[in-house]
Design a protein around this motif. Structure first.
Motif, short mmCIF file in Angstrom:
data_model
loop_
_atom_site.label_atom_id
_atom_site.label_comp_id
_atom_site.label_asym_id
_atom_site.label_seq_id
_atom_site.Cartn_x
_atom_site.Cartn_y
_atom_site.Cartn_z
N ILE A 33 -0.54 -4.74 7.68
CA ILE A 33 -0.17 -4.01 6.46
C ILE A 33 1.35 -3.86 6.45
O ILE A 33 1.93 -3.34 7.38
CB ILE A 33 -0.85 -2.62 6.41
CG1 ILE A 33 -2.37 -2.78 6.49
CG2 ILE A 33 -0.43 -1.88 5.15
CD1 ILE A 33 -3.12 -1.50 6.58
N ARG A 34 1.95 -4.33 5.37
CA ARG A 34 3.41 -4.25 5.23
C ARG A 34 3.79 -3.47 4.02
O ARG A 34 3.13 -3.41 3.07
CB ARG A 34 4.01 -5.65 5.15
CG ARG A 34 3.75 -6.45 6.41
CD ARG A 34 4.41 -7.78 6.29
NE ARG A 34 3.91 -8.60 7.39
CZ ARG A 34 4.04 -9.87 7.43
NH1 ARG A 34 4.63 -10.53 6.47
NH2 ARG A 34 3.60 -10.57 8.44
N ALA A 82 0.86 -1.19 0.00
CA ALA A 82 0.00 0.00 0.00
C ALA A 82 0.90 1.24 0.00
O ALA A 82 1.86 1.32 0.74
CB ALA A 82 -0.91 0.00 1.22
N HIS A 83 0.57 2.19 -0.85
CA HIS A 83 1.37 3.40 -0.95
C HIS A 83 0.49 4.59 -1.29
O HIS A 83 -0.68 4.43 -1.66
CB HIS A 83 2.46 3.22 -2.03
CG HIS A 83 1.88 2.94 -3.39
ND1 HIS A 83 1.54 3.93 -4.27
CD2 HIS A 83 1.54 1.77 -3.99
CE1 HIS A 83 1.04 3.39 -5.37
NE2 HIS A 83 1.02 2.07 -5.21
N VAL A 133 -3.66 5.28 -0.94
CA VAL A 133 -4.17 4.04 -0.35
C VAL A 133 -3.61 3.86 1.05
O VAL A 133 -4.35 3.59 2.00
CB VAL A 133 -3.85 2.83 -1.25
CG1 VAL A 133 -4.24 1.53 -0.58
CG2 VAL A 133 -4.54 2.96 -2.61
N GLN A 134 -2.32 4.05 1.21
CA GLN A 134 -1.70 3.95 2.52
C GLN A 134 -2.27 4.99 3.48
O GLN A 134 -2.56 4.70 4.64
CB GLN A 134 -0.19 4.13 2.40
CG GLN A 134 0.56 3.96 3.69
CD GLN A 134 2.06 4.13 3.49
OE1 GLN A 134 2.49 4.87 2.61
NE2 GLN A 134 2.83 3.45 4.30
N GLU A 135 -2.48 6.19 2.99
CA GLU A 135 -3.03 7.28 3.80
C GLU A 135 -4.45 6.94 4.27
O GLU A 135 -4.82 7.24 5.41
CB GLU A 135 -3.02 8.59 3.00
CG GLU A 135 -3.46 9.79 3.79
CD GLU A 135 -2.52 10.15 4.93
OE1 GLU A 135 -3.01 10.74 5.91
OE2 GLU A 135 -1.32 9.84 4.86
N PHE A 164 -5.71 3.98 4.86
CA PHE A 164 -5.62 2.99 5.94
C PHE A 164 -5.21 3.67 7.25
O PHE A 164 -5.72 3.32 8.32
CB PHE A 164 -4.63 1.88 5.60
CG PHE A 164 -5.19 0.84 4.67
CD1 PHE A 164 -6.20 -0.01 5.09
CD2 PHE A 164 -4.71 0.71 3.38
CE1 PHE A 164 -6.73 -0.97 4.24
CE2 PHE A 164 -5.23 -0.24 2.53
CZ PHE A 164 -6.24 -1.08 2.95
N LYS A 165 -4.31 4.64 7.18
CA LYS A 165 -3.88 5.35 8.38
C LYS A 165 -4.99 6.23 8.95
O LYS A 165 -5.23 6.24 10.15
CB LYS A 165 -2.65 6.21 8.08
CG LYS A 165 -1.39 5.40 7.91
CD LYS A 165 -0.20 6.29 7.66
CE LYS A 165 1.05 5.45 7.46
NZ LYS A 165 2.22 6.29 7.21
N ASP A 194 -4.94 0.50 9.88
CA ASP A 194 -3.56 0.00 9.96
C ASP A 194 -3.26 -0.59 11.34
O ASP A 194 -2.30 -1.32 11.50
CB ASP A 194 -2.56 1.09 9.59
CG ASP A 194 -2.62 2.30 10.51
OD1 ASP A 194 -3.68 2.57 11.11
OD2 ASP A 194 -1.58 2.99 10.62
#
Length: 100
Positions: free
Chosen positions: A99-100, A80-81, A84-86, A88-89, A94
């Motif tokens: 999540i890795r 996730a980047h 998408v990563q944001e 989840f945060k 997260d």
């Protein structure tokens, strides 16, 4: 959105690309539940190719996490980047999901 599911033993690896919206979820959910029913209790979802995910996608991952845990397995999200990563945060998923 496009996806590919690779199953081996009790492991299923899912490669997702594109944007994950509500209209994409049902077919993906059915295929992943079917993988769980066939014995793939360890799910790994590669999100490296995903550029956007909406709330229906988030709920799909929570549901898969719960189903895999009931089978004494697990769900891992990889790659996730960006946005998408944001997401989840910001939703604090997260802290629930691996999540890795």
């Amino acid at each position: 959105m496009q996806y590919q599911i690779v199953e081996a033993n009790s492991q299923a690896t899912i490669y997702l690309t594109g944007k994950l919206y509500l209209q994409d979820i049902e077919e993906l959910r059915c295929d992943l539940v079917q993988a769980l029913e066939k014995g793939s209790k360890w799910l790994t979802v590669n999100l490296a190719g995903v550029t956007y995910i909406d709330s229906s996608g988030l709920s799909l991952f929570v549901m898969l996490h719960k189903c895999a845990e009931q089978l004494h397995g697990g769900l891992t999200l990889l790659g996730a980047h960006g946005m998408v990563q944001e997401i989840f945060k910001r939703t604090r998923l997260d802290t629930l999901l691996s999540i890795r």
